[in-house]
Design a protein around this motif. Structure first.
Motif, PDB file in Angstrom:
ATOM      1  N   HIS A  31       0.861  -1.173   0.000  1.00  0.00           N
ATOM      2  CA  HIS A  31       0.000   0.000   0.000  1.00  0.00           C
ATOM      3  C   HIS A  31       0.902   1.229   0.000  1.00  0.00           C
ATOM      4  O   HIS A  31       1.911   1.249   0.696  1.00  0.00           O
ATOM      5  CB  HIS A  31      -0.920  -0.017   1.224  1.00  0.00           C
ATOM      6  N   PRO A  32       0.533   2.249  -0.784  1.00  0.00           N
ATOM      7  CA  PRO A  32       1.460   3.387  -0.940  1.00  0.00           C
ATOM      8  C   PRO A  32       1.790   4.104   0.358  1.00  0.00           C
ATOM      9  O   PRO A  32       2.866   4.663   0.469  1.00  0.00           O
ATOM     10  CB  PRO A  32       0.699   4.327  -1.875  1.00  0.00           C
ATOM     11  N   SER A  33       0.878   4.107   1.343  1.00  0.00           N
ATOM     12  CA  SER A  33       1.189   4.939   2.504  1.00  0.00           C
ATOM     13  C   SER A  33       1.493   4.132   3.747  1.00  0.00           C
ATOM     14  O   SER A  33       1.451   4.661   4.845  1.00  0.00           O
ATOM     15  CB  SER A  33       0.053   5.917   2.777  1.00  0.00           C
ATOM     16  N   LEU A  35       3.569  13.461   0.864  1.00  0.00           N
ATOM     17  CA  LEU A  35       3.016  12.520  -0.116  1.00  0.00           C
ATOM     18  C   LEU A  35       1.762  11.849   0.433  1.00  0.00           C
ATOM     19  O   LEU A  35       0.753  11.698  -0.260  1.00  0.00           O
ATOM     20  CB  LEU A  35       4.083  11.477  -0.426  1.00  0.00           C
ATOM     21  N   ASP A  36       1.831  11.454   1.709  1.00  0.00           N
ATOM     22  CA  ASP A  36       0.655  10.837   2.339  1.00  0.00           C
ATOM     23  C   ASP A  36      -0.526  11.791   2.360  1.00  0.00           C
ATOM     24  O   ASP A  36      -1.677  11.369   2.276  1.00  0.00           O
ATOM     25  CB  ASP A  36       0.984  10.433   3.783  1.00  0.00           C
ATOM     26  N   MET A  37      -0.226  13.077   2.477  1.00  0.00           N
ATOM     27  CA  MET A  37      -1.296  14.070   2.538  1.00  0.00           C
ATOM     28  C   MET A  37      -1.720  14.511   1.144  1.00  0.00           C
ATOM     29  O   MET A  37      -2.530  15.409   0.992  1.00  0.00           O
ATOM     30  CB  MET A  37      -0.832  15.295   3.328  1.00  0.00           C
ATOM     31  N   GLY A  38      -1.100  13.928   0.115  1.00  0.00           N
ATOM     32  CA  GLY A  38      -1.480  14.270  -1.255  1.00  0.00           C
ATOM     33  C   GLY A  38      -0.690  15.409  -1.851  1.00  0.00           C
ATOM     34  O   GLY A  38      -0.992  15.841  -2.958  1.00  0.00           O
ATOM     35  N   ALA A  39       0.309  15.905  -1.145  1.00  0.00           N
ATOM     36  CA  ALA A  39       1.159  16.960  -1.718  1.00  0.00           C
ATOM     37  C   ALA A  39       2.421  16.305  -2.251  1.00  0.00           C
ATOM     38  O   ALA A  39       3.236  15.808  -1.482  1.00  0.00           O
ATOM     39  CB  ALA A  39       1.502  18.002  -0.666  1.00  0.00           C
ATOM     40  N   PHE A  40       2.555  16.301  -3.556  1.00  0.00           N
ATOM     41  CA  PHE A  40       3.644  15.536  -4.162  1.00  0.00           C
ATOM     42  C   PHE A  40       4.954  16.316  -4.151  1.00  0.00           C
ATOM     43  O   PHE A  40       6.021  15.752  -4.012  1.00  0.00           O
ATOM     44  CB  PHE A  40       3.256  15.186  -5.599  1.00  0.00           C
ATOM     45  N   PHE A  99      -3.020  21.373   4.907  1.00  0.00           N
ATOM     46  CA  PHE A  99      -2.162  20.431   5.633  1.00  0.00           C
ATOM     47  C   PHE A  99      -2.436  20.497   7.135  1.00  0.00           C
ATOM     48  O   PHE A  99      -2.564  19.471   7.798  1.00  0.00           O
ATOM     49  CB  PHE A  99      -0.696  20.759   5.331  1.00  0.00           C
ATOM     50  N   ARG A 157      -5.626  18.864   7.940  1.00  0.00           N
ATOM     51  CA  ARG A 157      -5.565  17.408   7.836  1.00  0.00           C
ATOM     52  C   ARG A 157      -4.877  16.766   9.029  1.00  0.00           C
ATOM     53  O   ARG A 157      -5.148  15.621   9.371  1.00  0.00           O
ATOM     54  CB  ARG A 157      -4.803  17.001   6.570  1.00  0.00           C
ATOM     55  N   ALA A 166      -8.485   8.374   5.717  1.00  0.00           N
ATOM     56  CA  ALA A 166      -7.435   9.332   5.383  1.00  0.00           C
ATOM     57  C   ALA A 166      -6.591   9.658   6.607  1.00  0.00           C
ATOM     58  O   ALA A 166      -5.394   9.938   6.484  1.00  0.00           O
ATOM     59  CB  ALA A 166      -8.057  10.603   4.821  1.00  0.00           C
ATOM     60  N   ASP A 167      -7.213   9.612   7.797  1.00  0.00           N
ATOM     61  CA  ASP A 167      -6.457   9.911   9.012  1.00  0.00           C
ATOM     62  C   ASP A 167      -5.472   8.800   9.349  1.00  0.00           C
ATOM     63  O   ASP A 167      -4.441   9.055   9.977  1.00  0.00           O
ATOM     64  CB  ASP A 167      -7.419  10.105  10.189  1.00  0.00           C
ATOM     65  N   SER A 179      -2.641   7.905  -1.907  1.00  0.00           N
ATOM     66  CA  SER A 179      -1.998   7.548  -0.648  1.00  0.00           C
ATOM     67  C   SER A 179      -2.998   6.970   0.352  1.00  0.00           C
ATOM     68  O   SER A 179      -2.602   6.487   1.388  1.00  0.00           O
ATOM     69  CB  SER A 179      -1.311   8.767  -0.041  1.00  0.00           C
ATOM     70  N   ARG A 182      -4.179  17.115  -0.206  1.00  0.00           N
ATOM     71  CA  ARG A 182      -5.552  16.668  -0.459  1.00  0.00           C
ATOM     72  C   ARG A 182      -6.432  16.940   0.753  1.00  0.00           C
ATOM     73  O   ARG A 182      -5.986  16.815   1.890  1.00  0.00           O
ATOM     74  CB  ARG A 182      -5.528  15.171  -0.760  1.00  0.00           C
TER      75      ARG A 182
END
Lengths: 401, 586
Positions: A39-41, A143-148, A219, A222, A383-384, B409, B503
């Protein structure tokens, strides 16, 4: 019994029927989801069993062992000098710190005296590697938060550190550089200049990344208040490193139980601060994901401070003590902890006078830090879970050993 | 595989015996069909009468089939050569395609105009009828040296020899000029609606395919530059321009994988449900007032409805995949779409109410008088509606920060987790086509549609001039190029946001919609209503608001240009010395 009429039709259902139909219609099931081992995260091969109600996670149970490589057993079958390269593979993002702990433990057991220059080189390497490791943590958390984009910036800076390591010992990930009695070779020519250049370049970058990611509104929304670990819980679960400090406990082995030469440097211990203070967004709670993340950002600054001082004080001299070719591990027991990038990395070594230790036990900080995951990942969103795991920042090589 | 090129992918492998057999079959079939097409075409063009439409249809079918067969024979016979040259010329084809599509905006319109004028000449103004090739020859084409108006005046160009005059006062031609004859044959089909629709469809499909391929490459380049790396650099030579082509070919070759227990029919159908509406909404999307497939009087509603159907494809994909991550992605998609369509609709009602029409060309035509007449700058409420619309479209296109359905992610790849190869690429075509479509829609509704910031009436004199003046008019004042440019601008903003922002979480997405955007959009609609009722056009308040909003909009654009310029000119300082200088000892 009088028939009820609903919409002009006689209602033939009894109350019992009606209740049963309603219950069947509204019945929901919990969903069991396998998060990982691919899994990616989950940062490697962590597997979490998520029991969810839609997006709401009711329980997260970590299943570990996918990266078990018998590190401790190998330690009992090879000599201490041979085992140093294996320690690189524990926390593969901070190999120097792993080497350091093991070397210190063996030196303490064998009574070896390490030359002054070697001690400074060790501090230089450990702090550089701490920065490199925190950079990966910072980038992957984005990255986990979607900011690449921060991820690439972090890797760009890490690249310079790896270049320094490569110039020093020829390796970029698994160094085998800090070895028993000192370091394997002296620093290359021009190292001090390059390092000073890097520090001048890197220090302002940390503020830039804070502006880019740490204080980003989305961020903060989140991560702040997500996965709050109280100080009591943190201590009870054996959390160490940034995860413990983020809960407000000012505990850092480099300062509290100084080893090596850390008592010679000036640096602060960043801890989690409640929201509203200067440089901390309002939403932040002590011990939440944002605090854990931000403690690492501040630690990078402190590492830069230590590096500057160490570079200034760096003495000339030998880089390695005279270590007997056939080093015997004397009878006895030693347990030594160092402050690794992820927390307290401990080595228990039991010797019985042979070439190989009788027992090697490693306390991986990620293993203990991960134990809080089940406690924290209750009634949070999927997501958390990524936010919490990323902020705990586990390295599976160290968890499974 | 590092140097794998398009050339490698195109190089086909035919066995020694199969190749000549295939070539022979296709060639013979093609020749037969071509002869049939010629025969039918002669019948159709010369003698309107019984079986006329059958002949027209037969000509079209046989012609297309003949071309396909002959083309196949050629490609198989010279496969290696074709592969090599396709690769070598691909850049020209790529650029030529983009330019060609832009040109398509004028050329067919020009030709249609001439054919329509010929029909009107022949049958009288307002009447309809079918011309034969002989009729068209008699018109005496003089393309492209002058326009039809000039030709009518007989000022320039070749005029038909006027041997005699027929009963209706038209010139009857004894022997046509060869050029006129050729043009007559070529233009003859253009008088039919069917032909024009087919051409338009080809244009739309070509545009969407090129658009998606270009945008994917562009996004990767922009992302690379933002992240201090280069992006694709290998395939095709110049800055990896052929990366999307190579990716497309790779995806086509991939295995089509189904999961055990997946709902196969739905799983197979879902990408098409997602892709077809995204393609079909281009039918009602005007590139300019003249260049639109179907100028619907409910164009806006049609586009919204189609965009809504596309969502169904994504939900079906998530459901049919038999994967829990996909299911979660589909659930997210469903609740996100249902919520955001409401503020989107409210924001759209503002321009509809202001202009009083749902016809997109009509809304566009109202904004012809320079940038201060653009709808977004009419009042504070229209400006707010434009911002709300753009934000809601980000959510509707699943773009960051609203990319929850595919949040990589959290949900691995969300609804796309189980898709591979061609089906997966269809989803992406749909996504990029929709991204451009909403950008273009924002331009049409709020930002001057296909008009440049200059007032269109400045160039009114050029509208009836020679071809070059008309082309210049299209470039400077009014033309599809401007719409495409504006669409790409909004596309760029979407890309920019994606690589900048983290996100949002699902509950925050819903909060932002229900608690923030929905009340805001309602207020904006209410405000716009009262503005339209209470503030008369041309009053002091209207003028001041117009000027203020215009200044705000211009300021925003100037700020973006300034930031880009500052970033570019100070890029060395911004990135840092280490990133640029060669690191000694590395």
């Amino acid at each position: 019994m009088e028939d009820k009429v609903v919409h002009g039709q006689p209602d033939l259902l009894t109350d019992f029927d009606r209740q049963r139909v309603a219950a069947d219609d509204l019945r929901t099931e919990e969903l069991l989801i396998n998060m990982g081992p691919q899994h990616p995260s989950t940062h490697g091969v962590l597997r979490l069993m998520l029991r969810t109600d839609g997006e709401l996670v009711l329980e997260a149970i970590p299943h570990i062992g996918y990266l078990h490589r018998c590190a401790e057993k190998i330690g009992e079958n090879v000599t201490p000098v041979q085992f140093v390269p294996y320690t690189d593979r524990l926390d593969y993002l901070a190999g120097m710190n792993n080497n350091h702990g093991y070397s210190l433990a063996i030196e303490k057991l064998c009574g070896l005296e390490v030359p002054e220059r070697a001690r400074y080189i060790r501090v230089l390497m450990c702090e550089l590697n701490r920065i490199a490791s925190h950079l990966v943590s910072f980038g992957c958390y984005g990255l986990d938060m979607g900011a690449f984009t921060p991820f690439l910036y972090a890797f760009r800076e890490r690249e310079y550190i790896l270049d320094l390591f490569e110039a020093t010992c020829g390796q970029r990930l698994t160094y085998n550089y800090l070895s028993i009695g000192g370091v394997t070779q002296d620093l290359p020519g021009g190292f001090a200049d390059k390092l000073a250049h890097f520090l001048d370049y890197f220090e302002p970058k940390i503020d830039e990344y804070n502006n880019l990611l740490s204080y980003n509104y989305i961020f903060v929304k989140r991560t702040a208040g997500v996965g709050v670990v109280s100080a009591a819980d943190a201590l009870a679960y054996g959390l160490t490193g940034p995860c413990l400090r983020a809960s407000g406990v000012k505990w850092d082995l480099r300062r509290c139980v100084p080893y090596e030469i850390y008592d010679r440097f000036e640096f602060d211990i960043p801890i989690g601060i409640a929201g509203g203070a200067i440089g901390v967004p309002r939403e932040v709670v002590v011990g939440d994901s944002w605090s854990r993340y931000f403690v690492r950002m501040q630690e990078m600054k402190q590492s830069v401070r230590i590096l500057r001082q160490a570079l200034q004080q760096l003495p000339a001299g030998e880089f390695r003590a005279k270590v007997p070719a056939a080093l015997k591990v004397p009878a006895g027991e030693v347990y030594l902890e160092v402050e690794g990038a992820r927390g307290q990395l401990g080595y228990l070594i039991v010797g019985d006078g042979k070439k190989t230790p009788r027992r090697v036990k490693i306390r991986g900080p990620s293993f203990c830090n991960l134990s809080i995951a089940t406690h924290v990942c209750r009634r949070v969103l999927i997501a958390d879970v990524a936010a919490i795991l990323g902020s705990i920042d586990v390295v599976m090589g160290e968890v499974d050993r | 595989m590092a140097n794998f090129t398009v050339e490698d992918a195109l190089r086909s492998r035919w066995s020694a015996s199969a190749k000549p057999r295939a070539v022979r079959t296709f060639a013979v079939l093609g020749i037969v069909l071509a002869v049939a097409a010629l025969g039918l075409g002669y019948l159709a063009s010369s003698a309107p009468g019984a079986g006329y439409w059958l002949a027209v249809l037969g000509t079209a079918l046989a012609g297309v089939a003949a071309m396909t067969c002959l083309g196949a024979a050629f490609v198989i016979q010279f496969s290696r050569l074709v592969g090599t040259w396709l690769f070598r010329l691909a850049f020209l084809i790529f650029v030529g395609g983009l330019v060609g599509i832009a040109l398509l905006a004028w050329v067919p319109a020009l030709l249609y105009e001439q054919v329509d004028a010929a029909v009107a000449d022949h049958y009288g103004a307002g009447a309809t009828g079918v011309l034969t090739v002989a009729d068209l020859e008699a018109v005496g084409w003089a393309l492209p040296t002058d326009s039809i108006e000039v030709r009518r005046q007989g000022a320039v160009g070749w005029a038909p020899p006027t041997d005699s005059i027929d009963g209706r006062g038209k010139a009857v031609v004894g022997s046509a000029h060869p050029t006129a004859s050729f043009l007559a044959y070529a233009l003859w089909p253009l008088q039919f609606r069917l032909t024009r629709d087919i051409l338009a469809l080809v244009g739309v499909v070509g545009f969407v395919s090129l658009l998606a391929m270009f945008t994917i490459w562009w996004e990767r380049k922009v992302a690379g530059r933002m992240q201090s790396r280069l992006g694709p650099m290998r395939v095709g030579g110049w800055h990896g321009w052929a990366q999307s082509m190579a990716d497309g070919i790779k995806l086509l070759q991939k295995e089509d994988i189904y999961l055990e227990g997946a709902d196969r029919p739905l799983f197979k159908l879902a990408p098409y449900i997602a892709f077809m509406p995204a393609l079909a909404l281009f039918l009602a999307l005007p590139f300019s007032a003249a260049w639109i497939c179907r100028d619907l009087d409910i164009g806006l509603l049609f586009i919204l409805a189609l965009a809504g159907i596309g969502v169904l494809g994504v939900i079906v994909a998530g459901w049919a995949s038999n994967n829990k991550w996909s299911l979660l992605g589909a659930m997210r998609e469903a609740c996100q779409m249902i919520s955001y369509e409401i503020p989107l609709g409210f924001a759209l009602l503002v321009p509809v109410m202001t202009t009083g029409t749902l016809r997109l060309t009509a809304i566009g035509e109202l904004q012809a008088g320079g940038f201060h007449t653009w709808l977004a700058f009419q009042s504070p409420f229209t400006l707010a509606a434009a911002v709300l619309f753009f934000t809601a479209t980000l959510a509707a296109c699943k773009r960051a920060p609203f990319d929850l359905p595919e949040a990589e992610s959290e949900l691995v790849a969300g609804v796309y987790t189980e898709y591979s190869g061609f089906r997966w690429s269809l989803f992406f075509f749909a996504e990029y086509a929709e991204m451009f479509a909403v950008g273009a829609l924002a331009a049409i509704l709020f930002f001057g549609a296909w008009y440049s910031p200059l007032p269109a009436n400045w160039g009114a004199a050029w509208l009836h001039g020679p071809l070059w003046q008309r082309a210049l008019y299209g470039i400077l004042f009014n033309g599809p190029l401007w719409l495409i440019f504006k669409g790409f601008f909004f596309l760029f903003v979407q890309i920019w946001l994606r690589w900048t922002l983290p996100r949002i979480r699902l509950d925050q997405v819903m909060y932002a919609c229900v608690q923030v955007m929905l009340p805001l959009s309602m207020l904006v609609l209410l405000g716009a209503t009262f503005w339209a009722l209470l503030v008369p056009h041309g009053s002091m308040l209207a003028v001041v608001a117009n000027l203020a909003c215009t200044a705000l909009g211009v300021g925003a654009v100037l700020a973006i240009i300034g930031i880009v310029f500052y970033g570019y000119s100070n890029r060395r300082q911004l990135v840092g010395t280490l990133a640029i200088e060669h690191w000694p000892g590395s």
